[in-house]
Design a protein around this motif. Structure first.
Motif: not given
Length: 164
Positions: A108-123
């Motif tokens: 569940h923590v991995v998923r949070l950090h993957q979401r963070h990575e997705a936000l930064a990749l989008t930016n």
């Protein structure tokens, strides 16, 4: 720009957006690329109000608290202030941090950090598109979608860049 609250980030998050682009003829607006800022952390409110230089000063002063929200919001503030080199460095740092934090933690923590990575990749993809590097933008948006299918900004941005 998408606006996420930190509390929403921890609970699967939804957001609003700050858009990159300009008005067209007769006041109509063209579809715009979306960047994401975290509202309730790391000068997010200041960035949303368009006070980019003020946010950048405070974020630079707050180097001791070098967490994802700070790096992500630095990326957006630098981009909106017109410093794409600094924005790129902040986006890359946010991506690196998200990847580092996803190692050796519960799923569940991995998923949070993957979401963070997705936000930064989008930016970062928006930065690439702003510089006319559409292939790099498409790669970042596709990677963001693969990491977190519930974000709307990468799909929206990919559709816009795919049309170019």
């Amino acid at each position: 720009m998408k606006i996420l609250n930190r509390s929403n980030l921890l609970q699967a998050m939804a957001g609003l957006c700050l858009l990159v682009g300009g008005p067209t003829v007769a006041g109509e607006t063209e579809p715009r690329l979306e960047m994401t800022v975290i509202r309730d952390s790391a000068q997010g409110e200041t960035i949303i109000r368009g006070r980019y230089e003020s946010a950048l000063e405070r974020l630079e002063e707050d180097g001791r608290r070098d967490r994802f929200a700070r790096r992500n919001n630095l990326c957006v503030a630098h981009a909106r202030a017109g410093d794409l080199v600094a924005a790129q460095a902040a986006c890359d740092a946010a991506i690196d941090l998200a990847r580092e934090k996803a190692i050796g933690v519960p799923p569940h923590v991995v998923r949070l950090h993957q979401r963070h990575e997705a936000l930064a990749l989008t930016n970062r993809g928006v930065l690439a598109a702003m510089q006319g590097r559409n292939d790099a933008a498409r790669e970042d948006f596709a990677a963001a979608i693969a990491l977190s299918q519930d974000l709307s900004a990468p799909e929206h941005n990919l559709a816009l860049v795919g049309a170019r």
